[in-house]
Design an enzyme around this catalytic site. Structure first.
Site, mmCIF file in Angstrom:
data_model
loop_
_atom_site.group_PDB
_atom_site.id
_atom_site.type_symbol
_atom_site.label_atom_id
_atom_site.label_comp_id
_atom_site.label_asym_id
_atom_site.label_seq_id
_atom_site.Cartn_x
_atom_site.Cartn_y
_atom_site.Cartn_z
ATOM 1 N N ASP A 173 13.450 78.267 18.521
ATOM 2 C CA ASP A 173 13.344 76.838 18.180
ATOM 3 C C ASP A 173 12.196 76.591 17.207
ATOM 4 O O ASP A 173 11.296 77.415 17.058
ATOM 5 C CB ASP A 173 13.135 75.994 19.444
ATOM 6 C CG ASP A 173 11.814 76.293 20.156
ATOM 7 O OD1 ASP A 173 11.465 77.481 20.279
ATOM 8 O OD2 ASP A 173 11.137 75.329 20.571
ATOM 9 N N GLU A 176 10.416 77.043 23.127
ATOM 10 C CA GLU A 176 9.003 77.410 23.277
ATOM 11 C C GLU A 176 8.099 76.279 22.828
ATOM 12 O O GLU A 176 7.055 76.015 23.429
ATOM 13 C CB GLU A 176 8.699 78.678 22.476
ATOM 14 C CG GLU A 176 7.330 79.285 22.748
ATOM 15 C CD GLU A 176 6.222 78.830 21.817
ATOM 16 O OE1 GLU A 176 5.092 79.282 21.980
ATOM 17 O OE2 GLU A 176 6.465 78.000 20.909
#
Ligand code: ZN
Length: 415
Positions: free
Chosen positions: A85, A180
Site C-alpha cells: 500500500d 502498513e
C-alpha cells in the site's frame, strides 16, 4: 565475492507504481482498499511465471511465496517482506514516474507541476547520487517508492535466485503486506503459515541503512465527563468537558516532550484528535519513546496533568485508557545478533558501507519481532516518502537487490 545480476528492478518498479494501492484508515475491511489486490494479483502472476509455484494471495490481500532451499545444510528459513500500500497522505492515483538519467546534481523540476521542485538544499542525499539514474513523480502524486521499491527489489532478488540454481541458499520466504501505512500491516499476517525463523523488511530510506531499533508506542484516550446544563441557567452548575480538555492540552509542555521539539532518541506525548461536547469530550494521544520506562513515565506525567486539572471541577471525572501499539524491536534483535550482523556483511559484499540506525516510528517488523519473528529493516532507497517530492535511485535499488541475494548466501555459508 562479486556477483553478476541481470537487474530488472527498475522495470518492475515502474510497472508497480502505476497501480494505485492507497490504503484508507477510515475503512474497517482488510485490505482497507480492494485495489491493493490489483498489485497482489500481478505479483502472484509474476512469481508463478518465475517458477515460484506456491505464490498466492489470501482473502486479506497478503501475498505469500516460497523459494525452496537447495543446500544440504540445515539453514534457517529467512523471509523478506515489503508492503504494497501507499500512504493516504498524498494521492497515489495515475502515478506517472519520470526517469532522470545520469543525474547532474541540480534541483529537479517536476514535469507536470513546475512549482514542485526537489531541491538539493532540502534533500542533501541527492548530492550522493550524481551520475546515477533517479526516478521521480511528475509533481502531481506521490511516487510509492515507499514501499514498491522494496517490493521490486525482493521480486528481482527472487528472480535472480530462481534463475541461478548454482547459488546455494536455505528456504526463502516472501511476504507482501497490505495496509502498513495505516498501522495494520501485521494484523492479519499468518506467521505460522509463513514458517520463517527470521525476517527482514525492505522498507528503509538511505543506501546502507539498517534499522534495528524503533519507538515503543502506546495510544492513550482521555475521556472527560463534564456536567451539562442549560447555558442560561448554568451558573455554578455547568462543568464543560470541552474546557477541561482545553486545559489539559494547554498544560502539555511546549518546548519538550512534543513531536515539534524532539529528535534522535527523545520521546514525546502527542494529542492527535479531539472530539465531543459539553457533556463528554475525548482526547486521543500517541505516546512514543525508545525505552519502555520513558514511555510509562510520559503516561504518568500525562495522567498527573489530567488529575491536576480535574481537581478544579468537583462534579467531573475522567477515564484514562492506555492501548499498547508496538514495542522497540531492539530488545528482541539483541538476543539474535547474527540477524543484523549478516545483513551488514551482505551490504559490504555489495560494496555498500552499512550504517546501523534507529527509526522514530514503527515498522511491520516491530510488530513481527514481538509476534515471534525477529525482523530488522533494510534500506530500500526510498526518499521523501508520502510526498510529491518522493524519489529513488535505480543504482540504490540494485544495491538492495544484491544485498538480499548476498544475505541468502551468507545465511547458507554460516549455517
Ligand atoms: Zn513504508
Amino acid at each position: 565475492m562479486g556477483m553478476k545480476i541481470d537487474y530488472t528492478v527498475a522495470e518492475r518498479f515502474l510497472k508497480y507504481v502505476k497501480i494505485d494501492t492507497q490504503s484508507d484508515p477510515d475503512s474497517d475491511t482488510c485490505p482497507s482498499t480492494e485495489k491493493q489486490k490489483d498489485l497482489g494479483h500481478l505479483l502472484v502472476r509474476e512469481l508463478v511465471e518465475m517458477g515460484v509455484s506456491d505464490a498466492h494471495m489470501d482473502d486479506h490481500g497478503y501475498v505469500y511465496a516460497t523459494i525452496p532451499g537447495n543446500s544440504d545444510k540445515k539453514v534457517p528459513t529467512i523471509c523478506f517482506c515489503s508492503h504494497m500500500d501507499t500512504s493516504p497522505d498524498c494521492s497515489g492515483k495515475n502515478v506517472n514516474p519520470q526517469v532522470v538519467k545520469n543525474y547532474n546534481g541540480k534541483d529537479i523540476v517536476l514535469l507536470n507541476d513546475k512549482t514542485q521542485i526537489i531541491k538539493t538544499t532540502e534533500h542533501p542525499s541527492l548530492l550522493k547520487q550524481i551520475g546515477n539514474d533517479i526516478i521521480t513523480t511528475d509533481g502531481t502524486t506521490l511516487l510509492g517508492a515507499d514501499n514498491k521499491a522494496g517490493v521490486a527489489e525482493i521480486m528481482d532478488a527472487a528472480n535472480h535466485l530462481v534463475k541461478h540454481p548454482e547459488i546455494k541458499h536455505g528456504t526463502v520466504k516472501i511476504l507482501f503486506t497490505p495496509d502498513e501505512e495505516i498501522g495494520r500491516g501485521a494484523d492479519k499476517a499468518d506467521l505460522k503459515k509463513l514458517g520463517a525463523d527470521y525476517a527482514y523488511t525492505i522498507d528503509g530510506e538511505e543506501l546502507g541503512h539498517i534499522e534495528n531499533e524503533t519507538f515503543s508506542a502506546d495510544g492513550v484516550t482521555i475521556s472527560i465527563h463534564g456536567v451539562s446544563t442549560h447555558p442560561g441557567f448554568a451558573k455554578n452548575k455547568m462543568e464543560s468537558a470541552i474546557k477541561i480538555a482545553g486545559e489539559i492540552i494547554s498544560a502539555l509542555p511546549r518546548y519538550t516532550m512534543s513531536p515539534e521539539s524532539t529528535e534522535k532518541k527523545e520521546g514525546f506525548i502527542h494529542p492527535v484528535s479531539i472530539s465531543g461536547g459539553v457533556e463528554e469530550t475525548k482526547i486521543q494521544f500517541i505516546i512514543r519513546a525508545f525505552e519502555e520506562e520513558e514511555l510509562k513515565m510520559q503516561e504518568t506525567f500525562l495522567k498527573n496533568i489530567a488529575v491536576m486539572v480535574i481537581k478544579k471541577y468537583p462534579h467531573s471525572t475522567f477515564d484514562f485508557v492506555v492501548k499498547e501499539q508496538y514495542r522497540n524491536m531492539k530488545k528482541i534483535l539483541d538476543k539474535n545478533p547474527q540477524i543484523v550482523n549478516y545483513a551488514m556483511d551482505a551490504m559490504r559484499r555489495a560494496g555498500v558501507e552499512p550504517v546501523l540506525s534507529s527509526i522514530r516510528g514503527g515498522t511491520d517488523g516491530s510488530r513481527f519481532s514481538y509476534m515471534g519473528l525477529p525482523c530488522p529493516n533494510i534500506f530500500a532507497g526510498e526518499h521523501a516518502f508520502h510526498s510529491k517530492h518522493e524519489w529513488v535511485s535505480i543504482q540504490d535499488m540494485q544495491k538492495a537487490v544484491a544485498t538480499i541475494v548476498n544475505l541468502c548466501v551468507i545465511w547458507e555459508e554460516r549455517s
